[in-house]
Design a protein around this motif. Structure first.
Motif, short mmCIF file in Angstrom:
data_model
loop_
_atom_site.label_atom_id
_atom_site.label_comp_id
_atom_site.label_asym_id
_atom_site.label_seq_id
_atom_site.Cartn_x
_atom_site.Cartn_y
_atom_site.Cartn_z
N ILE A 112 -6.06 -4.10 -3.73
CA ILE A 112 -7.30 -3.98 -2.94
C ILE A 112 -7.98 -5.35 -2.81
CG2 ILE A 112 -9.63 -2.99 -2.90
CD1 ILE A 112 -8.33 -0.46 -4.26
N ALA A 151 0.84 -1.21 0.00
CA ALA A 151 0.00 0.00 0.00
C ALA A 151 0.87 1.25 0.00
CB ALA A 151 -0.92 0.00 1.22
N ARG A 196 2.23 1.78 -3.48
CA ARG A 196 1.24 2.42 -4.38
C ARG A 196 1.11 3.91 -4.06
NH1 ARG A 196 1.33 1.28 -8.61
NH2 ARG A 196 3.37 0.67 -7.88
N TYR A 197 1.19 4.26 -2.76
CA TYR A 197 1.10 5.66 -2.34
C TYR A 197 2.25 6.48 -2.94
CZ TYR A 197 2.04 9.66 0.70
OH TYR A 197 2.33 10.92 1.18
N CYS A 221 -4.05 -0.21 -8.54
CA CYS A 221 -4.37 -0.54 -7.15
C CYS A 221 -5.39 -1.65 -7.00
CB CYS A 221 -4.91 0.70 -6.42
SG CYS A 221 -3.77 2.09 -6.38
N SER A 276 -2.82 5.40 3.52
CA SER A 276 -2.23 5.38 2.18
C SER A 276 -3.29 5.54 1.10
CB SER A 276 -1.46 4.07 1.96
OG SER A 276 -0.38 3.96 2.83
N TYR A 277 -4.38 4.78 1.22
CA TYR A 277 -5.41 4.84 0.19
C TYR A 277 -6.24 6.12 0.25
CZ TYR A 277 -4.58 0.50 -2.20
OH TYR A 277 -4.02 -0.48 -2.99
#
Length: 321
Positions: free
Chosen positions: A247, A121, A124-125, A243, A219-220
Motif C-alpha cells: 500500500i 495486488a 496479495r488477493y 499488505c 483486489s483490495y
C-alpha cells in the motif's frame, strides 16, 4: 537542422534546458537527486540479491518484489545519468534519436512499474482469499508470463509515442525546458498539431494507469472483505500487515505520477514550470528510492535476512581482529 520530406523540420539534436528559472542552483539541486539515485541503485540491487540468494524468499510475493526492484532500477537509470550531466556539466545536447529512445524507455518502464504493482495486488488477493491454493495458482510459469505480458503491454502502447513525435515539425527551435525527453515536453515545443499526441497520451494513461488502479482497487476490496470476516483480531492484523508495504509503494508511486500527469495537461500556467520539472524527476526517483526502504522496514522476512547478513559480517570482522 535538416529537412524531412521537403517541408517538415527535424532537428539533428535537442537542447535539454534543465530546470528553467533555477539555473543558478542546478548544482545544489543535483546533490539530493544524486543521493536518491545512489540509494535507489544500492537498495534495489540489495533486494534483488537477497531474493536471488535466499531460497526461503523464492516465493511469488518476493519474486514480484524483485521484479519491482529491477523495474525501478531501469526506470531511474533511463533519465538520471543524463539529468546529472545537464545539471553538473551543462551537457545539454541530446541526439534526436537518443531523445526518442529515452522517451520510449521512460514511458515503458513507468508503465511496467504500474503493472508490477497491479500484479503484486493480485498476489496479495490470492494469498489472503485463497491461501490453500496460493502455491498452485501462482506458479513460476504463471509469474513469468504475467511479467512478460506486463512488459509487452508497455512496449506496444508506448511505441506509437515515438512515431507520433517523429512526425512533428520543429520549426520553432529545439530547446526542451526539461531535464529529460518526456513525450509531452518534446511534443509541446513543436510548431505542428499535437492534439493527437495529447489524446493518445491520455488514452495510454487510462489503459495502463486506469486499468491497473481498477484492478488494485478491486483486489483490495476483496481483501478487505476477507480480512474483516476473520474471527481473530490477531489473524486480521497479520493479514493486513502483509499488505502495508505494498500500500505504501502504491501511494509513493501514484501520487507524484498523478500530479505530474494532470498538471502537465490541465495545470496550464497556474503551476510554475520548475515545479513541473522537479516533480517529474521525483516521480521517477521516489519509488526506486523509497520502495527498498519501505519493504525493508515493513517486511519481517526481509528484515530478518538483512539482520542475519549484518550479524555474519560483524562476526567475521570480529574473528579477523
Amino acid at each position: 537542422m535538416s529537412f524531412l520530406n521537403g517541408s517538415r523540420l527535424t532537428p539533428a539534436s535537442f537542447i535539454l534546458n534543465g530546470i528553467p528559472g533555477l539555473e543558478e542552483v542546478h548544482l545544489w539541486i543535483s546533490f539530493p537527486l544524486c543521493a536518491m539515485y545512489g540509494i535507489a541503485i544500492t537498495g534495489n540491487s540489495g533486494l534483488m540479491y537477497l531474493v536471488y540468494s535466499d531460497e526461503a524468499l523464492h516465493r511469488p510475493m518476493y519474486i514480484f518484489l524483485a521484479l519491482l526492484s529491477f523495474t525501478d532500477m531501469l526506470m531511474c537509470t533511463s533519465t538520471l545519468p543524463n539529468t546529472l550531466c545537464v545539471l553538473w556539466f551543462d551537457l545539454k545536447e541530446i541526439d534526436f534519436k537518443a531523445c526518442l529512445a529515452q522517451m520510449f524507455f521512460v514511458h515503458t518502464f513507468t508503465g511496467m512499474e504500474s503493472g508490477v504493482l497491479m500484479l503484486m495486488a493480485l498476489d496479495r488477493y490470492v494469498a489472503i482469499c485463497y491461501p490453500l491454493r496460493y502455491a498452485t495458482i501462482l506458479t513460476n510459469p504463471v509469474i513469468a508470463k504475467a511479467g512478460l505480458l506486463t512488459f509487452l503491454r508497455g512496449v506496444m502502447l508506448v511505441i506509437p509515442f515515438v512515431f507520433l513525435t517523429k512526425r512533428l515539425p520543429f520549426c520553432r527551435g529545439n530547446v526542451i525546458p526539461h531535464t529529460y525527453c518526456d513525450h509531452m515536453s518534446v511534443a509541446k515545443i513543436s510548431c505542428g498539431n499535437v492534439k493527437v499526441n495529447a489524446v493518445y497520451g491520455l488514452m495510454v494513461a487510462l489503459l495502463i494507469g486506469g486499468f491497473d488502479i481498477l484492478c488494485i482497487t478491486v483486489s483490495y476490496t476483496m481483501i478487505l472483505r476477507a480480512v474483516v470476516s476473520l474471527s481473530s483480531a490477531e489473524a486480521r492484523q497479520k493479514a493486513f500487515s502483509t499488505c502495508t508495504a505494498h500500500i505504501c509503494a502504491i501511494i509513493i508511486t501514484y501520487v507524484p505520477a498523478f500530479f505530474t500527469f494532470f498538471t502537465h495537461r490541465f495545470g496550464g500556467h497556474s503551476i510554475p514550470p520548475h515545479i513541473h520539472i522537479i516533480m517529474a524527476n521525483l516521480y521517477l526517483l521516489m519509488p526506486p528510492t523509497m520502495n527498498p526502504i519501505v519493504y525493508g522496514v515493513k517486511t519481517k522476512q526481509i528484515r530478518e535476512r538483512v539482520s542475519k547478513i549484518l550479524l555474519k559480517e560483524k562476526d567475521s570482522s570480529s574473528h579477523n581482529i
